[in-house]
Design a protein around this motif. Structure first.
Motif, PDB file in Angstrom:
ATOM      1  N   LEU A  26     -48.259  11.952  33.139  1.00 19.55           N
ATOM      2  CA  LEU A  26     -49.227  11.065  33.773  1.00 19.55           C
ATOM      3  C   LEU A  26     -49.044   9.604  33.377  1.00 19.55           C
ATOM      4  N   ASP A  27     -48.499   9.386  32.201  1.00 18.75           N
ATOM      5  CA  ASP A  27     -48.364   8.006  31.714  1.00 18.75           C
ATOM      6  C   ASP A  27     -47.038   7.893  30.974  1.00 18.75           C
ATOM      7  N   GLY A  32     -48.933   3.627  32.615  1.00 17.98           N
ATOM      8  CA  GLY A  32     -50.100   4.023  33.383  1.00 17.98           C
ATOM      9  C   GLY A  32     -49.778   4.799  34.639  1.00 17.98           C
ATOM     10  N   MET A  33     -48.525   5.195  34.799  1.00 19.21           N
ATOM     11  CA  MET A  33     -48.114   6.007  35.947  1.00 19.21           C
ATOM     12  C   MET A  33     -46.996   6.953  35.515  1.00 19.21           C
ATOM     13  N   MET A  38     -42.255   6.045  39.879  1.00 18.75           N
ATOM     14  CA  MET A  38     -41.619   4.748  39.635  1.00 18.75           C
ATOM     15  C   MET A  38     -40.415   4.517  40.537  1.00 18.75           C
ATOM     16  N   SER A  39     -40.151   3.256  40.804  1.00 18.85           N
ATOM     17  CA  SER A  39     -38.968   2.885  41.564  1.00 18.85           C
ATOM     18  C   SER A  39     -37.705   3.212  40.773  1.00 18.85           C
ATOM     19  N   HIS A  40     -36.675   3.631  41.508  1.00 18.42           N
ATOM     20  CA  HIS A  40     -35.391   3.857  40.846  1.00 18.42           C
ATOM     21  C   HIS A  40     -34.723   2.538  40.470  1.00 18.42           C
TER      22      HIS A  40
END
Length: 360
Positions: A26-27, A32-33, A38-40
């Motif tokens: 989760l983090d 916090g994500m 997430m972007s590669h």
């Protein structure tokens, strides 16, 4: 009841890796994500990508003349990509057949260009691997391809041919990073991750950069190793979470003690099961000849298909899953990959002894 996971792939993962992935789901590193979101192109994923590449080369003892690419489509995609990239019109792709996956690799190459079977053990039902002296190459070989470990038949190459003048290529999907070997002998190695190094969805390709430079340049970009190398595996969106898990598994292998320690661990696990097979007075009949036995996929038969079904059912009732042989050959298959704990092999060996006592 603990589950003993003998599945051939997707296969067992180290518990410590799953726990770390769970904790970071989760983090990821205070962002916090999840890394799933997430972007590669993010610095976090670029760090994962670089870490996994570096760990791979360090474990294999390879230097800067090799690259590590993370791709999709499994080994099946590599069957085609290999020939598309390196099978030039004036050359012939050479294949050694030691089981079902080698056959599939050859069939895909046949769609693309000229092929030649340099050796095969199919006449004996793929119970062994050929001697080096049995290899008969064609003229102008593009490469020599072998399958280091056949998951269906349960045979493994214990050593590899040394052919300095011919690019040596291997599908190592089912035994990559399970033992030390001279990786510099190979021009290209590919491995679906879902057996020994991670989850399904990512394939590792380890290649000599000078070999990649010889690839055809008239291919669609997405099917070109040169494209993937130029873009550091980031030409298109990679399987971010799968590569993240591969990096964690590679770190776990490092923590175990590297490939030498992993080989000792795997040999001890396999020995427990093979010892029961050998002592069963024919109740259990191993498929592979002793000199070619795989420590990754232990394949054997019982006196009848009915007993095999009963064996699988009773084993599953005791928490042992994934023991049915491949649908194409039947029988029993215990896959004892890197992450399978020794206690699981002990449990299976004890079950086998008791089953033979009751039904032998």
């Amino acid at each position: 009841m603990p589950v003993h996971n003998f599945n051939a792939g997707p296969a067992v993962l180290p518990r410590a890796v799953l726990e770390q992935a769970q904790a970071e789901l989760l983090d990821y590193k205070g962002r916090g994500m999840s890394i799933l979101e997430m972007s590669h192109r993010s610095k976090e994923y670029e760090a994962v990508n670089q870490s996994a590449q570096a760990r791979f080369k360090a474990l294999l003892g390879l230097g800067d003349d090799y690259c590590v690419l993370f791709m999709q489509g499994g080994a099946s995609a590599q069957f085609a990509m290999l020939a598309l990239n390196f099978l030039h019109p004036e050359t012939t792709a050479n294949y050694v057949l030691t089981g079902s996956w080698g056959e599939k690799a050859l069939e895909e190459a046949k769609r693309i260009g000229a092929t030649h079977v340099a050796a095969t053990t199919g006449a004996d039902g793929y119970r062994t691997v050929p001697t080096f002296s049995a290899l008969k190459l064609s003229e102008r070989p593009a490469y020599l391809h072998l399958t280091s470990n056949e998951t269906i038949q349960g045979v493994q190459w214990l050593g590899f041919p040394d052919l300095p003048e011919v690019p040596l290529v291997a599908d190592m999907s089912s035994d990559i990073l399970s033992r030390p070997f001279d990786a510099s002998r190979f021009s290209l190695i590919y491995a679906g991750a879902q057996k020994n190094i991670g989850p399904s969805g990512v394939t590792a390709v380890i290649a000599r950069e000078s070999f990649v430079a010889q690839a055809r340049k008239d291919l669609p970009a997405i099917f070109s190793y040169q494209t993937m190398l130029k873009n550091n595996s980031l030409y298109n969106t990679p399987p971010v979470y799968a590569v993240y898990l591969v990096d964690l598994v590679l770190a776990w292998i490092e923590g175990i003690g590297g490939l030498a320690a992993m080989s000792e661990r795997n040999a001890a696990k396999a020995t427990e099961i093979y010892t029961v097979i050998d002592a069963s007075q024919g109740f259990y009949r191993g498929h592979a000849e002793t000199a070619s036995r795989s420590p990754m996929n232990i394949t054997f038969r019982l006196p009848s298909p009915e007993l095999e079904k009963q064996f699988v059912a009773e084993a599953q009732a005791q928490g042992m899953v994934g023991l049915a042989g491949h649908r194409s050959v039947g029988g029993i298959r215990a896959s004892t990959y890197n992450a399978l704990e020794p206690a699981s092999c002990t449990a299976l060996a004890q079950f086998m002894q008791e089953f033979a006592r009751k039904h032998g």
